[in-house]
Design an enzyme around this catalytic site. Structure first.
Site, PDB file in Angstrom:
ATOM      1  N   ALA A 326       9.587  12.193  -2.596  1.00 29.21           N
ATOM      2  CA  ALA A 326       9.163  13.011  -1.455  1.00 29.21           C
ATOM      3  C   ALA A 326       7.672  13.307  -1.553  1.00 29.21           C
ATOM      4  CB  ALA A 326       9.949  14.310  -1.408  1.00 29.21           C
ATOM      5  N   GLY A 328       4.108  15.380  -1.404  1.00 32.62           N
ATOM      6  CA  GLY A 328       3.773  16.729  -1.870  1.00 32.62           C
ATOM      7  C   GLY A 328       3.535  16.747  -3.368  1.00 32.62           C
ATOM      8  N   GLY A 331       7.201  18.664  -8.581  1.00 37.17           N
ATOM      9  CA  GLY A 331       7.645  19.858  -9.272  1.00 37.17           C
ATOM     10  C   GLY A 331       7.787  19.633 -10.771  1.00 37.17           C
ATOM     11  N   ASP A 382      19.260  27.308   2.612  1.00 33.20           N
ATOM     12  CA  ASP A 382      20.569  27.049   2.020  1.00 33.20           C
ATOM     13  C   ASP A 382      20.542  25.676   1.353  1.00 33.20           C
ATOM     14  OD1 ASP A 382      23.202  27.434   1.332  1.00 33.20           O
ATOM     15  OD2 ASP A 382      24.006  26.815   3.272  1.00 33.20           O
TER      16      ASP A 382
END
Length: 596
Positions: A326, A328, A331, A382
């Site tokens: 993805a 970005g 993480g 969610d």
């Protein structure tokens, strides 16, 4: 292939045992939903929150009970595939005339996959597609309520009809001034559809038979039908400070409904005998919203997961792009990938973390469970949690496979032409806030930064400290709302200790490049947020104008004290200026406003 004959005498008993387990689950689920009305009437907000948390756990408890019973009574470890196929056929027969067949099929899948483990990747035992139609199911028992009630007002009786609609729910608390509230509803309706709209022959108001309960509100949900036009309608009912009730606003658009049923909000409690009929009704109000998200919004999150997975498989069959990493900033604890043509992201917990991340797989999973069971107040996405998901290897980019093997080797397994991911989370895709701000106009920056601060303040009021508040951990939805989605450092606000950075005691401490004061594991220093968040001057200007209080320990400590004193935050899935009380206050003469 299905067996040619039903010749195993155990098969019917196994099917009946499975259905008994589901029926027990739905009975307990419904009892909790039914009791929401009394909790709302009594303003038992802590009880409502407790019931929300406990209800989420019901399903897994009932599945484990069914698995245990089947293993004890039928030695399921040694049942052949032919017998399992017979069990499924008997189960289909038992679901004829059942009121929740689609939920019962999902329960069957949940139990059998726990028993069969990896064998379920290639078999005919599961309900991959629904076997029983949910079209036109209705409760025919004389004493039962229909899914919705229809009212047929004229222009002259519209006000009287709206009064009757509200009174028919027989809430035990009196309204502060229901006549006034209905006048406000009518005024809002006229603004929505126009003063002189022509009422067609079929003009009617359809209202779902159960109120929808969430947080401190009860929501009346329906629609206004006029010819070929259908207008959604939602009336939030709240407690006033003196305990009496009031209709807080009136919502009349699809976008309003999408915000009300957002994936970033807690699940509703709704007393419904025919859930598929409620889903069908709600889809008529929100045709763009997937059935999976509507089932989840109704508290049927396992059915939502099942429906989502069917949609996912269907999408795979009708697309050809590949899963990739993805976009970005990557993480430190999660590997995130996506399929460009599909509006969701997939998150896998890494096996290894950098030294500054003092965490573990179980701790991270506990944080995601905390969010699942907490009121998400429209500010936390969610997540759908899955185990042992098979992805077609041909659809996964080599770069992604290499990343998975490097960072998540314990979580993957190659099986024939599939790559099995043993545990992952799936979330709605949003634009990461840091990426959004890079190309935003000045007006967009102002809106996003105000929204970012509001998101943090909503979380604070709901007893959540986000932990890592960097822009990259927040996303922007298509409605322009800012939502938090990185949960590995999340904490309850009441577990944190908010402190001011101590004054240095001498010149050596003042000039030190290291932290010279003691820091406990749950200590937070809000004034240190600025250097990490406000490097951009345009961002800093807006933030300091609207949210400078977030840099003060007193702000956080004040909310912590209120929560510990028992206060439950009001959460509105609409802007403050939409509230009737807001407009009534505006209409008051200056003298009376000053006197108030």
């Amino acid at each position: 292939m299905f067996p040619h004959r039903l010749n195993d005498t155990r098969a019917y008993a196994i099917a009946q045992t499975l259905l008994d387990g589901f029926n027990r689950h739905y009975r307990l689920f419904s009892e909790t939903n039914r009791a929401a009305k009394a909790r709302f009437e009594e303003a038992d907000w802590h009880g409502q929150q407790r019931a929300q948390r406990e209800r989420i756990e019901f399903y897994d408890i009932r599945v484990d009970e069914a698995v245990d019973r089947l293993q004890r009574e039928f030695d399921t470890a040694h049942i052949t595939g032919d017998t399992w196929q017979q069990v499924k056929l008997h189960y289909i027969g038992l679901l004829t005339n059942h009121h929740q067949p689609e939920l019962a099929e999902t329960f069957f899948n949940s139990v059998t996959t726990k028993i069969l483990h990896h064998r379920y990747f290639r078999n005919d035992f599961l309900f991959v597609r629904p076997a029983i139609s949910t079209e036109y199911i209705e409760n025919d028992e004389p004493a039962s309520l229909p899914t919705y009630r229809a009212y047929y007002p004229t222009r002259e009786t519209l006000r009287e009809t709206l009064l009757r609609i509200v009174n028919n729910f027989q809430l035990r608390c009196p309204f502060e001034d229901l006549e006034r509230d209905i006048d406000d509803v009518l005024a809002a309706l006229r603004r929505q559809v126009g003063e002189n709209v022509r009422l067609r022959a079929n003009f009617q108001i359809q209202v779902l038979s159960s109120l929808f309960y969430r947080n401190k509100g009860a929501y009346l949900i329906g629609k206004i039908v006029n010819g070929f036009s259908e207008t959604p309608m939602a009336l939030p009912i709240l407690h006033r400070p003196d305990g009496r009730l009031a209709i807080d606003t009136a919502l009349f658009s699809e976008d309003d409904m999408l915000m009300l049923f957002s994936f970033a909000r807690a699940y509703f409690m709704v007393d419904m005998e025919i859930p598929s009929a409620y889903v069908q009704f709600l889809r008529s109000l929100m045709p763009r919203k997937p059935r999976s998200e509507i089932y989840a919004a109704l508290g049927l999150q396992k059915q939502g997961k099942n429906a989502f997975y069917r949609d996912f498989l269907y999408h795979l069959r009708h697309s050809s792009d590949k899963f990739g990493i993805a976009p970005g900033i990557k993480g430190m604890v999660m590997l995130v990938f996506d399929l460009p043509s599909f509006p969701y992201v997939f998150k896998v917990i890494k096996d290894y973390y950098p030294p500054q991340k003092d965490t573990s797989r179980e701790l991270i999973k506990s944080k995601y469970l905390l969010v699942k069971t907490h009121d998400r107040v429209g500010r936390m996405a969610d997540t759908l949690e899955y185990t042992s998901v098979a992805f077609p290897r041909s659809r996964i980019s080599d770069e992604l496979v290499a990343e998975l093997k490097q960072f998540c080797p314990s979580q993957i397994e190659e099986l024939d032409d599939a790559l099995i991911i043993k545990h992952l989370y799936i979330e709605r895709r949003m634009i990461p806030l840091n990426i959004y701000l890079q190309d935003a106009s000045r007006e967009q920056i102002e809106h996003a930064v105000i929204e970012y601060g509001n998101a943090i303040k909503d979380l604070v009021a709901a007893n959540i400290f986000p932990g890592d508040m960097l822009w990259k951990n927040f996303g922007v939805t298509r409605h322009g709302k800012v939502v938090f989605y990185d949960y590995d450092e999340i904490e309850y606000l009441t577990d944190c200790n908010f402190r001011r950075v101590p004054e240095p005691r001498n010149e050596e401490e003042e000039m030190s490049g290291e932290i010279w004061y003691t820091v406990g594991p749950k200590d937070v220093f809000p004034e240190t947020f600025g250097p990490f968040l406000l490097g951009n001057s345009a961002v800093r200007e807006v933030f300091m104008k609207h949210h400078a209080d977030l840099l003060e320990p007193a702000y956080w400590q004040g909310h912590k004290d209120r929560i510990k004193a028992g206060h439950v935050h009001d959460v509105f899935p609409y802007e403050a200026h939409r509230r009737f009380a807001y407009h009534r206050q505006e209409r008051q003469p200056a003298t009376s406003a000053a006197a108030a």
